[in-house]
Write a protein that holds these residues in place. Structure first.
Motif, PDB file in Angstrom:
ATOM      1  N   LEU A   1      47.069  36.945  38.545  1.00 31.76           N
ATOM      2  CA  LEU A   1      48.424  36.406  38.462  1.00 31.76           C
ATOM      3  C   LEU A   1      49.453  37.395  39.007  1.00 31.76           C
ATOM      4  O   LEU A   1      49.155  38.552  39.282  1.00 31.76           O
TER       5      LEU A   1
ATOM      6  N   ARG B   1      32.435  39.362  27.114  1.00 29.28           N
ATOM      7  CA  ARG B   1      32.166  39.149  25.683  1.00 29.28           C
ATOM      8  C   ARG B   1      32.201  37.664  25.341  1.00 29.28           C
ATOM      9  O   ARG B   1      31.520  37.219  24.430  1.00 29.28           O
ATOM     10  N   ILE B   2      33.027  36.901  26.065  1.00 31.72           N
ATOM     11  CA  ILE B   2      33.108  35.465  25.790  1.00 31.72           C
ATOM     12  C   ILE B   2      31.944  34.725  26.431  1.00 31.72           C
ATOM     13  O   ILE B   2      31.291  33.898  25.805  1.00 31.72           O
TER      14      ILE B   2
ATOM     15  N   ARG C   1      39.129  42.878  35.941  1.00 28.56           N
ATOM     16  CA  ARG C   1      38.816  41.869  34.923  1.00 28.56           C
ATOM     17  C   ARG C   1      38.364  40.573  35.579  1.00 28.56           C
ATOM     18  O   ARG C   1      37.398  39.943  35.138  1.00 28.56           O
TER      19      ARG C   1
ATOM     20  N   TYR D   1      52.400  43.037  34.383  1.00 25.94           N
ATOM     21  CA  TYR D   1      52.792  43.477  33.044  1.00 25.94           C
ATOM     22  C   TYR D   1      52.430  42.438  32.003  1.00 25.94           C
ATOM     23  O   TYR D   1      51.985  42.762  30.917  1.00 25.94           O
ATOM     24  N   GLY D   2      52.610  41.154  32.341  1.00 22.52           N
ATOM     25  CA  GLY D   2      52.298  40.097  31.390  1.00 22.52           C
ATOM     26  C   GLY D   2      50.815  39.790  31.302  1.00 22.52           C
ATOM     27  O   GLY D   2      50.352  39.209  30.335  1.00 22.52           O
ATOM     28  N   ALA D   3      50.050  40.218  32.316  1.00 23.82           N
ATOM     29  CA  ALA D   3      48.648  39.800  32.376  1.00 23.82           C
ATOM     30  C   ALA D   3      47.752  40.639  31.469  1.00 23.82           C
ATOM     31  O   ALA D   3      46.640  40.234  31.173  1.00 23.82           O
TER      32      ALA D   3
ATOM     33  N   ARG E   1      38.616  46.904  26.957  1.00 24.27           N
ATOM     34  CA  ARG E   1      38.473  45.613  26.280  1.00 24.27           C
ATOM     35  C   ARG E   1      39.108  44.499  27.110  1.00 24.27           C
ATOM     36  O   ARG E   1      38.649  43.362  27.064  1.00 24.27           O
TER      37      ARG E   1
ATOM     38  N   GLU F   1      36.608  41.474  28.355  1.00 22.40           N
ATOM     39  CA  GLU F   1      36.811  40.266  27.537  1.00 22.40           C
ATOM     40  C   GLU F   1      36.051  39.047  28.080  1.00 22.40           C
ATOM     41  O   GLU F   1      35.371  38.359  27.315  1.00 22.40           O
ATOM     42  N   PRO F   2      36.132  38.754  29.395  1.00 23.57           N
ATOM     43  CA  PRO F   2      35.376  37.587  29.883  1.00 23.57           C
ATOM     44  C   PRO F   2      33.882  37.723  29.637  1.00 23.57           C
ATOM     45  O   PRO F   2      33.216  36.740  29.316  1.00 23.57           O
TER      46      PRO F   2
ATOM     47  N   ASP G   1      47.157  42.440  27.840  1.00 28.44           N
ATOM     48  CA  ASP G   1      47.589  42.483  26.441  1.00 28.44           C
ATOM     49  C   ASP G   1      47.936  43.927  26.075  1.00 28.44           C
ATOM     50  O   ASP G   1      47.070  44.802  26.116  1.00 28.44           O
ATOM     51  N   PRO G   2      49.202  44.195  25.705  1.00 28.59           N
ATOM     52  CA  PRO G   2      49.610  45.580  25.452  1.00 28.59           C
ATOM     53  C   PRO G   2      48.905  46.213  24.253  1.00 28.59           C
ATOM     54  O   PRO G   2      48.917  47.431  24.119  1.00 28.59           O
ATOM     55  N   THR G   3      48.292  45.417  23.375  1.00 25.47           N
ATOM     56  CA  THR G   3      47.634  45.996  22.199  1.00 25.47           C
ATOM     57  C   THR G   3      46.176  46.350  22.464  1.00 25.47           C
ATOM     58  O   THR G   3      45.524  46.931  21.616  1.00 25.47           O
ATOM     59  N   MET G   4      45.675  45.994  23.661  1.00 21.81           N
ATOM     60  CA  MET G   4      44.253  46.236  23.936  1.00 21.81           C
ATOM     61  C   MET G   4      44.072  47.430  24.854  1.00 21.81           C
ATOM     62  O   MET G   4      44.911  47.708  25.693  1.00 21.81           O
TER      63      MET G   4
ATOM     64  N   ASP H   1      52.382  38.694  37.643  1.00 17.79           N
ATOM     65  CA  ASP H   1      53.032  39.747  36.873  1.00 17.79           C
ATOM     66  C   ASP H   1      51.998  40.648  36.224  1.00 17.79           C
ATOM     67  O   ASP H   1      51.362  40.274  35.242  1.00 17.79           O
TER      68      ASP H   1
END
Lengths: 333, 293
Positions: free
Chosen positions: A112, A134-135, A182, A116-118, A127, A131-132, A120-123, A114
């Motif tokens: 995408l 792990r799913i 990712r 910055y938005g793509a 991770r 993530e893909p 997650d700031p907490t991860m 942006d």
């Protein structure tokens, strides 16, 4: 044995395109006030194109042209209200198809605009990238995830120890590289690149574009590239579609569209991208509201060559060459 | 250019000391609040060991004695040691506050997350319930519930939980709505993540700073509400001590023996103030202040 009596083999048919979009339409219903009658807004009005495996299809147009809507439909964020979308034989119509969606999650990944938005700031970066996996395709243990993340980071030119950082510690270009890593985690065949470099500094843009080209060669990826910047599309794409108010104005191979532009809008875009060699003025004004599209040719209110016919009759896409079509009553030679 | 200039101005020695002084004051306030809460919680936890007297031991010969070396906080109208009663009362207040904060925090957060992320009918139902709760004054709710069910610690916890879950639900819902439109949620969805996975791995961690502030802020509110209910006779029942009942009982002797009401009130004030300062500190951190998450 009796091979000699078999008829000579027919010329191998061209492989079917990886992505086939036909008559795609997206109409939203918009209410401008509490009592106003809902009005249809055609963000995409009957768009057809194909992307051959390993190629890059560049969708170019101003904001409001519907290019991001097309990207969102292809990536699966929205469902089209009309037409059809076929990806490697899988059909995605107006009806929900969960099995197809699950397949699409592995076959196709978006990058995408942006960076910055793509993320997650907490991860941690590790991770975010795995993530893909792990799913969709869980690995045996944490060591396996780390190894795969390291490999992906290396592929996008980032050091392995980035896996333990948070997105806040990264620059825009580094973040976009993480977003690409990712997207590659599940070995997809198709990437939908929605304005992948427009949020980056100009000096970083070229690096990221080169990385994307490099990855395409190494991993045999197919790209759908969306950009408002004709220079980006010209650098990346093998085929180009020029979009205006949800319709193609011109469509064809890179060489045809860039070297023999036939539509006044394409010519204006080229002039705007290379002001030094501009011999015709860029078009003035803004794209009209899709709530109130012009009669006849969508481009006529801004077209320097518009005539009476353009105001009355909508031009259809017609072939100018083997891979070159234009929707204009008076195409340039 | 302009940015460099601005940086140079804010970093100039004329401004820096005042900024760091304010920062220091804030840090001292935060640490003071932590120390106060640790002290009160520690005393409450170890009440039977630290309280100098049995909180319910009546000694009419020593009724309404002023604070002294023997009775630091004085004695009440029945000669009971006020300090021991403040400590034991705090034990009850904090126990109730912790139970309520846990129940209302989990329930309200869950309701807010689901309502905000899913939207639609679930959102409508949860938000209408929250509005009904908001329209109902907690004291009236408590009057009805305690009237029907009778006063007990469990009922008080139930009533206060009912009066507090909606604040969590509303704030968390608003955050979940803004988070669900973020690109990283779309990307998780396009990787096949289930709604539960997205809520637990993306939405919840991102609302954590807000949740921390809400939780600490709520502790103060719950203690006040419990004291209010006890003050009105709907909460902790005599002779068990609670800050609210002590303030209510001491009212009649306020002119002759101020310590019977004022000292439990001071304990209440200190606890609530400390909880609020703590919440404020967490809020600043969440907002990207020094040492931000």
């Amino acid at each position: 044995m009796n091979a000699h009596i078999l008829p000579p083999p027919a010329p191998a048919p061209a492989p079917p395109p990886l992505v086939e979009v036909s008559g795609l339409a997206m109409t939203y219903t918009v209410r401008s006030g509490l009592l106003a009658r809902p009005r249809p807004l055609a963000a995409v009005a009957g768009v057809s194109f194909a992307i051959e495996a390993g190629g890059t299809f560049g969708l170019v147009g101003e904001s409001g042209s519907g290019k991001t809507t097309i990207a969102r439909i292809v990536m699966g964020a929205e469902r089209a209200t009309g037409g059809s979308l076929r990806i490697a034989g899988h059909h995605f119509g107006a009806r929900a198809d969960d099995a197809g969606d699950a397949w699409r999650h592995r076959f196709l990944q978006p990058v995408l605009q942006d960076p910055y938005g793509a993320l997650d700031p907490t991860m941690r970066i590790g991770r975010i990238i795995d993530e893909p996996l792990r799913i969709q395709r869980p690995l045996a243990d944490e060591r396996a995830y780390r190894a795969r993340v390291g490999e992906l980071l290396r592929q996008v030119g980032l050091p392995q120890d980035f896996a333990d950082r948070h997105p806040g510690a990264l620059s825009g270009g580094q973040r976009q590289r993480v977003a690409i890593a990712r997207a590659l985690a599940l070995d997809p065949k198709l990437l939908v690149l929605d304005e992948p470099v427009s949020a980056l500094d100009v000096s970083i843009q070229a690096q990221v574009l080169n990385l994307l080209k490099d990855l395409q060669d190494r991993l045999a990826l197919t790209y759908l590239l969306i950009s408002h910047d004709l220079a980006v599309v010209a650098f990346m794409a093998s085929r180009i579609g020029v979009l205006y108010l949800g319709q193609f104005m011109e469509l064809g191979s890179r060489a045809a569209v860039l070297e023999r532009p036939a539509h006044p809008y394409t010519r204006a875009l080229i002039a705007a991208a290379e002001p030094s060699i501009a011999h015709e003025a860029a078009v003035a004004g803004e794209i009209p509201s899709p709530l109130d599209p012009p009669q006849g040719c969508a481009f006529h209110p801004r077209c320097p060559r518009a005539e009476a016919r353009c105001r009355a009759e909508k031009p259809v896409l017609r072939a100018l060459g083997p891979d070159h079509r234009v929707a204009c009553h008076f195409p340039e030679p | 250019m302009a940015a460099d200039l601005a940086r140079a101005i804010t970093a100039s020695p004329a401004v820096r000391p005042r900024r760091s002084l304010r920062h220091l004051a804030r840090r001292i306030g935060f640490l003071g609040a932590v120390a106060t809460l640790v002290l009160i919680a520690g005393a409450a936890l170890l009440a039977p060991h630290v309280a100098p007297y049995d909180p319910n031991a009546i000694n009419l010969g020593h009724a309404l004695k002023a604070p002294s070396a023997v009775h630091w906080f004085g004695t009440d109208q029945l000669g009971r040691d006020v300090l021991s009663r403040v400590i034991h009362g705090g034990r009850m207040s904090l126990l109730i506050a912790l139970c309520v904060v846990t129940l209302a925090g989990i329930g309200g957060t869950l309701a807010g997350l689901v309502a905000g992320y899913r939207g639609g009918l679930v959102d409508d139902v949860v938000m209408r319930l929250a509005e009904i709760q908001y329209a109902l004054p907690p004291v009236i709710l408590a009057l009805v519930m305690v009237g029907v069910l009778g006063p007990s610690t469990v009922n008080i916890i139930l009533v206060i939980t009912l009066a507090n879950w909606a604040r969590f639900a509303r704030v968390i819902r608003a955050e979940a709505i803004s988070l669900r439109h973020r690109d990283f949620v779309l990307l998780a969805r396009l990787s096949g993540a289930s709604s539960w996975r997205i809520v637990l791995t993306h939405i919840l961690p991102n609302v954590k700073p807000t949740l921390l502030v809400l939780l600490t802020l709520d502790i103060g509110l719950i203690i006040i509400l419990e004291a209010t209910l006890s003050f009105l006779g709907l909460g902790i029942q005599p002779p068990d001590p609670s800050w609210g009942t002590m303030i209510a009982e001491g009212r009649a002797y306020l002119e002759r023996a101020w310590w019977t009401s004022l000292l439990p009130g001071a304990a209440l004030l200190a606890t609530v103030l400390a909880a609020n300062i703590l919440a404020d500190g967490f809020g600043r951190r969440g907002a990207g202040g020094p040492g931000g998450a």
